[in-house]
Design a protein around this motif. Sequence first.
Motif, PDB file in Angstrom:
ATOM      1  N   TYR A  47      -1.886 -14.058  -1.058  1.00  0.00           N
ATOM      2  CA  TYR A  47      -1.137 -12.805  -1.211  1.00  0.00           C
ATOM      3  C   TYR A  47      -1.882 -11.650  -0.547  1.00  0.00           C
ATOM      4  O   TYR A  47      -1.268 -10.843   0.183  1.00  0.00           O
ATOM      5  CB  TYR A  47      -0.931 -12.514  -2.694  1.00  0.00           C
ATOM      6  N   LEU A  48      -3.189 -11.563  -0.777  1.00  0.00           N
ATOM      7  CA  LEU A  48      -3.972 -10.472  -0.213  1.00  0.00           C
ATOM      8  C   LEU A  48      -3.960 -10.504   1.307  1.00  0.00           C
ATOM      9  O   LEU A  48      -3.778  -9.468   1.957  1.00  0.00           O
ATOM     10  CB  LEU A  48      -5.412 -10.535  -0.732  1.00  0.00           C
ATOM     11  N   GLU A  49      -4.137 -11.673   1.878  1.00  0.00           N
ATOM     12  CA  GLU A  49      -4.139 -11.789   3.333  1.00  0.00           C
ATOM     13  C   GLU A  49      -2.785 -11.393   3.925  1.00  0.00           C
ATOM     14  O   GLU A  49      -2.711 -10.693   4.944  1.00  0.00           O
ATOM     15  CB  GLU A  49      -4.508 -13.213   3.747  1.00  0.00           C
ATOM     16  N   THR A  50      -1.723 -11.829   3.266  1.00  0.00           N
ATOM     17  CA  THR A  50      -0.376 -11.496   3.741  1.00  0.00           C
ATOM     18  C   THR A  50      -0.129  -9.996   3.676  1.00  0.00           C
ATOM     19  O   THR A  50       0.412  -9.394   4.616  1.00  0.00           O
ATOM     20  CB  THR A  50       0.686 -12.247   2.908  1.00  0.00           C
ATOM     21  N   GLN A  51      -0.525  -9.389   2.553  1.00  0.00           N
ATOM     22  CA  GLN A  51      -0.272  -7.957   2.369  1.00  0.00           C
ATOM     23  C   GLN A  51      -1.126  -7.105   3.298  1.00  0.00           C
ATOM     24  O   GLN A  51      -0.648  -6.090   3.832  1.00  0.00           O
ATOM     25  CB  GLN A  51      -0.533  -7.557   0.914  1.00  0.00           C
ATOM     26  N   ILE A  52      -2.365  -7.494   3.518  1.00  0.00           N
ATOM     27  CA  ILE A  52      -3.201  -6.745   4.454  1.00  0.00           C
ATOM     28  C   ILE A  52      -2.595  -6.786   5.849  1.00  0.00           C
ATOM     29  O   ILE A  52      -2.488  -5.757   6.538  1.00  0.00           O
ATOM     30  CB  ILE A  52      -4.645  -7.300   4.454  1.00  0.00           C
ATOM     31  N   SER A  53      -2.173  -7.962   6.268  1.00  0.00           N
ATOM     32  CA  SER A  53      -1.550  -8.091   7.580  1.00  0.00           C
ATOM     33  C   SER A  53      -0.272  -7.257   7.670  1.00  0.00           C
ATOM     34  O   SER A  53      -0.019  -6.581   8.679  1.00  0.00           O
ATOM     35  CB  SER A  53      -1.232  -9.566   7.857  1.00  0.00           C
ATOM     36  N   TYR A  54       0.515  -7.283   6.604  1.00  0.00           N
ATOM     37  CA  TYR A  54       1.772  -6.534   6.592  1.00  0.00           C
ATOM     38  C   TYR A  54       1.523  -5.032   6.708  1.00  0.00           C
ATOM     39  O   TYR A  54       2.169  -4.343   7.523  1.00  0.00           O
ATOM     40  CB  TYR A  54       2.544  -6.842   5.314  1.00  0.00           C
ATOM     41  N   TYR A  55       0.592  -4.504   5.917  1.00  0.00           N
ATOM     42  CA  TYR A  55       0.380  -3.056   5.931  1.00  0.00           C
ATOM     43  C   TYR A  55      -0.394  -2.585   7.150  1.00  0.00           C
ATOM     44  O   TYR A  55      -0.311  -1.405   7.511  1.00  0.00           O
ATOM     45  CB  TYR A  55      -0.265  -2.600   4.619  1.00  0.00           C
ATOM     46  N   GLU A  56      -1.085  -3.487   7.812  1.00  0.00           N
ATOM     47  CA  GLU A  56      -1.653  -3.118   9.107  1.00  0.00           C
ATOM     48  C   GLU A  56      -0.544  -2.797  10.103  1.00  0.00           C
ATOM     49  O   GLU A  56      -0.706  -1.922  10.962  1.00  0.00           O
ATOM     50  CB  GLU A  56      -2.535  -4.257   9.626  1.00  0.00           C
ATOM     51  N   GLN A  57       0.569  -3.491   9.988  1.00  0.00           N
ATOM     52  CA  GLN A  57       1.727  -3.209  10.842  1.00  0.00           C
ATOM     53  C   GLN A  57       2.548  -2.033  10.321  1.00  0.00           C
ATOM     54  O   GLN A  57       3.095  -1.243  11.100  1.00  0.00           O
ATOM     55  CB  GLN A  57       2.619  -4.460  10.913  1.00  0.00           C
ATOM     56  N   GLN A  58       2.621  -1.916   9.004  1.00  0.00           N
ATOM     57  CA  GLN A  58       3.521  -0.943   8.394  1.00  0.00           C
ATOM     58  C   GLN A  58       2.933   0.461   8.308  1.00  0.00           C
ATOM     59  O   GLN A  58       3.666   1.447   8.401  1.00  0.00           O
ATOM     60  CB  GLN A  58       3.901  -1.421   6.979  1.00  0.00           C
ATOM     61  N   ALA A  59       1.615   0.579   8.109  1.00  0.00           N
ATOM     62  CA  ALA A  59       1.001   1.889   7.884  1.00  0.00           C
ATOM     63  C   ALA A  59       1.323   2.903   8.978  1.00  0.00           C
ATOM     64  O   ALA A  59       1.665   4.058   8.671  1.00  0.00           O
ATOM     65  CB  ALA A  59      -0.514   1.729   7.715  1.00  0.00           C
ATOM     66  N   PRO A  60       1.242   2.534  10.268  1.00  0.00           N
ATOM     67  CA  PRO A  60       1.556   3.539  11.294  1.00  0.00           C
ATOM     68  C   PRO A  60       3.007   4.007  11.253  1.00  0.00           C
ATOM     69  O   PRO A  60       3.330   5.069  11.806  1.00  0.00           O
ATOM     70  CB  PRO A  60       1.267   2.783  12.606  1.00  0.00           C
ATOM     71  N   ARG A  61       3.882   3.213  10.613  1.00  0.00           N
ATOM     72  CA  ARG A  61       5.302   3.578  10.565  1.00  0.00           C
ATOM     73  C   ARG A  61       5.656   4.413   9.334  1.00  0.00           C
ATOM     74  O   ARG A  61       6.793   4.880   9.216  1.00  0.00           O
ATOM     75  CB  ARG A  61       6.154   2.304  10.557  1.00  0.00           C
TER      76      ARG A  61
END
Length: 261
Positions: free
Chosen positions: A220-234
């Motif tokens: 879960y942590l790995e998935t969420q970190i990857s997701y928010y790395e993409q999402q944070a700039p947006r």
Amino acid sequence: MKIKRTNIQSELSRIEREENVRILYACESGSRAWGFPSQDSDYDVRFLYVHEPDWYLSVFDRRDVIERPISDLLDVNGWDLRKALRLFRKSNPPLLEWLQSPIVYREMPEATNEIRSLSAPSFSAKACTFHYLHMARGNYRDYLQGDTVRSKKYFYVLRPLLACAWIERFGSLPPMAFDTLKDTLLEPGELRTAVDELLERKKSGIELKAEPRIEVINQYLETQISYYEQQAPRMPDTGQSVDDRLDPLFISVLRAAWKET
């Protein structure tokens, strides 16, 4: 070891005498405020203070933090009010969290109510998401990489990632309480059960030392970190400028803090 509230009050009063400042607000931050302290958790006391008015009449920049060495589980440091008000311009998450801490040791309501009124308009979804993502990514890299991990560190990655999820869903500053984040954002299932079991062990006082990693949580942590790395700039930069309120608020609070002298 347990620290009494009177010990914390005594330390705050000692700081006021030694530094010749007025403490406007003091609270708990960290695991005790988040709701998952362990037996050896520090008391992380954070405070806002002001010097006497004449202290600010200088052409030179002066030290704007007060720090005390950690002793007997007591970790105490604070920020000068002028530093804190400047940080509202950056939507600083630690400051915003301090102001909503459930454990308050000292407060001048007339001052802190004014300061706290800046929290909502200055809140930036983008800035805060980046902050929590950076915290989660760093703690995951440092503590949860091997086959054996320090189990209590799961909470220091889970909480900031759930804070990111809260911001994405609600567009507001996340609550301090880990239980609120967990109960709102984690659906019933294997992950939620694993987190609940780990949390129950930590709250019961069991010391969580090095143990085999919990795969469902790591995934879960790995998935969420990857997701928010993409999402944070947006994420939207929702913060409003509060610049026109900072000087009047600073002067008002400074006068109120020293009005009896």
